[in-house]
Design an enzyme around this catalytic site. Structure first.
Site, PDB file in Angstrom:
ATOM      1  N   GLY A   1      -1.927  -3.411   8.875  1.00 22.34           N
ATOM      2  CA  GLY A   1      -3.128  -4.222   8.843  1.00 22.34           C
ATOM      3  C   GLY A   1      -3.429  -4.680   7.436  1.00 22.34           C
ATOM      4  O   GLY A   1      -2.572  -4.614   6.534  1.00 22.34           O
TER       5      GLY A   1
ATOM      6  N   ARG B   1       0.842  -1.205   0.000  1.00 20.50           N
ATOM      7  CA  ARG B   1       0.000   0.000   0.000  1.00 20.50           C
ATOM      8  C   ARG B   1       0.871   1.246   0.000  1.00 20.50           C
ATOM      9  O   ARG B   1       0.510   2.264  -0.598  1.00 20.50           O
ATOM     10  CB  ARG B   1      -0.905  -0.007   1.241  1.00 20.50           C
ATOM     11  CG  ARG B   1      -1.747   1.246   1.454  1.00 20.50           C
ATOM     12  CD  ARG B   1      -2.857   1.396   0.457  1.00 20.50           C
ATOM     13  NE  ARG B   1      -3.725   0.243   0.376  1.00 20.50           N
ATOM     14  CZ  ARG B   1      -4.814   0.159  -0.386  1.00 20.50           C
ATOM     15  NH1 ARG B   1      -5.163   1.189  -1.148  1.00 20.50           N
ATOM     16  NH2 ARG B   1      -5.534  -0.938  -0.408  1.00 20.50           N
TER      17      ARG B   1
ATOM     18  N   HIS C   1      -5.415  -3.424   5.062  1.00 25.52           N
ATOM     19  CA  HIS C   1      -5.330  -2.383   4.042  1.00 25.52           C
ATOM     20  C   HIS C   1      -3.887  -2.079   3.701  1.00 25.52           C
ATOM     21  O   HIS C   1      -3.557  -1.796   2.539  1.00 25.52           O
ATOM     22  CB  HIS C   1      -6.047  -1.115   4.537  1.00 25.52           C
ATOM     23  CG  HIS C   1      -6.366  -0.132   3.459  1.00 25.52           C
ATOM     24  ND1 HIS C   1      -5.664   1.038   3.304  1.00 25.52           N
ATOM     25  CD2 HIS C   1      -7.315  -0.129   2.487  1.00 25.52           C
ATOM     26  CE1 HIS C   1      -6.159   1.719   2.291  1.00 25.52           C
ATOM     27  NE2 HIS C   1      -7.163   1.031   1.767  1.00 25.52           N
ATOM     28  N   CYS C   2      -3.011  -2.169   4.686  1.00 24.30           N
ATOM     29  CA  CYS C   2      -1.600  -1.812   4.491  1.00 24.30           C
ATOM     30  C   CYS C   2      -0.863  -2.794   3.604  1.00 24.30           C
ATOM     31  O   CYS C   2       0.117  -2.421   2.950  1.00 24.30           O
ATOM     32  CB  CYS C   2      -0.893  -1.740   5.839  1.00 24.30           C
ATOM     33  SG  CYS C   2      -1.680  -0.675   7.061  1.00 24.30           S
ATOM     34  N   ILE C   3      -1.277  -4.067   3.563  1.00 21.56           N
ATOM     35  CA  ILE C   3      -0.547  -5.062   2.780  1.00 21.56           C
ATOM     36  C   ILE C   3      -1.176  -5.278   1.410  1.00 21.56           C
ATOM     37  O   ILE C   3      -0.763  -6.181   0.674  1.00 21.56           O
ATOM     38  CB  ILE C   3      -0.421  -6.400   3.530  1.00 21.56           C
ATOM     39  CG1 ILE C   3      -1.773  -7.110   3.649  1.00 21.56           C
ATOM     40  CG2 ILE C   3       0.209  -6.193   4.894  1.00 21.56           C
ATOM     41  CD1 ILE C   3      -1.649  -8.569   4.083  1.00 21.56           C
TER      42      ILE C   3
END
Length: 337
Positions: free
Chosen positions: A323, A82, A325-327
């Site tokens: 989290g 992300r 969304h971050c990956i």
């Protein structure tokens, strides 16, 4: 930049390769790989998923990933695509990829980014997207858009001296308008407490607030006044309550409860249900084996009618600094020429 809920062509994920994302033991590494794979495999039930893995990790990634998941081999430093990857934008049948400058979340001492600094252009090329190069140091986790010209940002990220020394709000807004088509920025004062500590991003918005749709914001709601994020939530809520979107309309705020769990072995947690990702027909959402998981899933179902809510235990991700969304990074579909 379209809203995350538009039809997607694929979801991009990066595979954990070394350092703190894998951890210190074989058990830690197995947990990390299982968790990253769980997110990719869940999304692959609904749409195409491409995982970027270091060449030496391709075999172990293939072992954990479903046959439906495509793997692309390339050297990477870390597994937060992300942030190091591109942000996709569209213009009719044209797909663009904004390639920000990535410098390890503000040149933090613990970060390495020699390989990740060029991940954006590589993914853009694989996706067949036109590059929109930017001199702004920024990450995908530091922005959320409604797809109609409004962007959420935090003062501690885009105005971070470690990222963009000397830039003003106006400078940042001009560049976000050029790259994302975001004509109206809502500046939140900061991010969550743990994310603002040594090993955090210094305040990414994607664990604080997101647009469920234009005009509707899902807000992290820390209800326990013993947690420092209780005050953070109140400050963010005050800004959003007074804000309008690019159309000049006030925002509807919908609370997503913070987990009841307040601390782990390293201190205050920043566990957040806001850090979910939308895919075609579904929401891949964080779970924490927490009493508030059930309420959060119910809120997400109401916020995204017609989408299935699929949960993945995100505690191993948050232990490593991010989290779901971050990956991940969504690539919107574009109509054929």
């Amino acid at each position: 930049m379209p809203h995350e809920g538009v039809r997607q062509d694929r979801l991009w994920v990066a595979w954990p390769t070394k350092g703190y994302t894998l951890g210190d033991t074989a058990e830690d590494a197995a947990t990390a790989r299982r968790t990253w794979a769980a997110v990719a495999n869940a999304a692959a039930q609904f749409q195409r998923v491409t995982v970027v893995a270091c060449p030496q990790d391709v075999d172990v990634a293939r072992h954990h990933l479903s046959a439906a998941v495509e793997i692309r081999a390339r050297g990477i430093d870390d597994a937060w695509i992300r942030d190091a990857g591109p942000t996709f934008v569209t213009d009719g049948p044209r797909l663009g990829a904004v390639t920000w400058v990535f410098n390890g979340w503000g040149a933090q001492e613990w970060a390495t980014w020699d390989l990740d600094a060029t991940l954006g252009p590589a993914v853009a090329q694989w996706a067949g997207a036109e590059r929109v190069d930017s001199d702004l140091v920024n990450e995908g986790g530091g922005i959320h858009v409604d797809g109609e010209g409004t962007v959420l940002v935090t003062e501690t990220v885009q105005l971070d001296p470690g990222r963009n020394p000397g830039l003003s709000r106006a400078d940042v807004e001009t560049e976000l308008a050029r790259t994302l088509g975001a004509t109206h920025a809502i500046w939140l004062p900061r991010g969550l407490t743990r994310d603002s500590a040594t090993y955090g991003t210094r305040g990414h918005v994607d664990i604080v607030a997101t647009f469920a749709e234009p005009g509707v914001v899902l807000l992290h709601d820390q209800r326990d006044d013993g947690h420092p994020d209780h005050a953070v939530t109140a400050a963010v809520r005050a800004v959003l309550a007074d804000a309008v979107d690019a159309r000049g309309k006030p925002l509807e705020l919908v609370d997503l409860p913070a987990p009841r769990t307040l601390r782990d072995a390293d201190g205050w947690v920043d566990h957040s249900y806001v850090n979910h990702v939308l895919v075609n027909g579904a929401v891949i959402a964080c779970a924490f084996d927490d009493p508030h998981d059930v309420e959060a899933v119910a809120v997400l179902r109401d916020a995204y009618p017609g989408r299935e809510v699929v949960t993945v235990d995100a505690r191993p991700l948050f232990e490593r600094g991010g989290g779901i969304h971050c990956i991940t990074q969504q690539q919107p579909a574009v109509p054929p020429v």
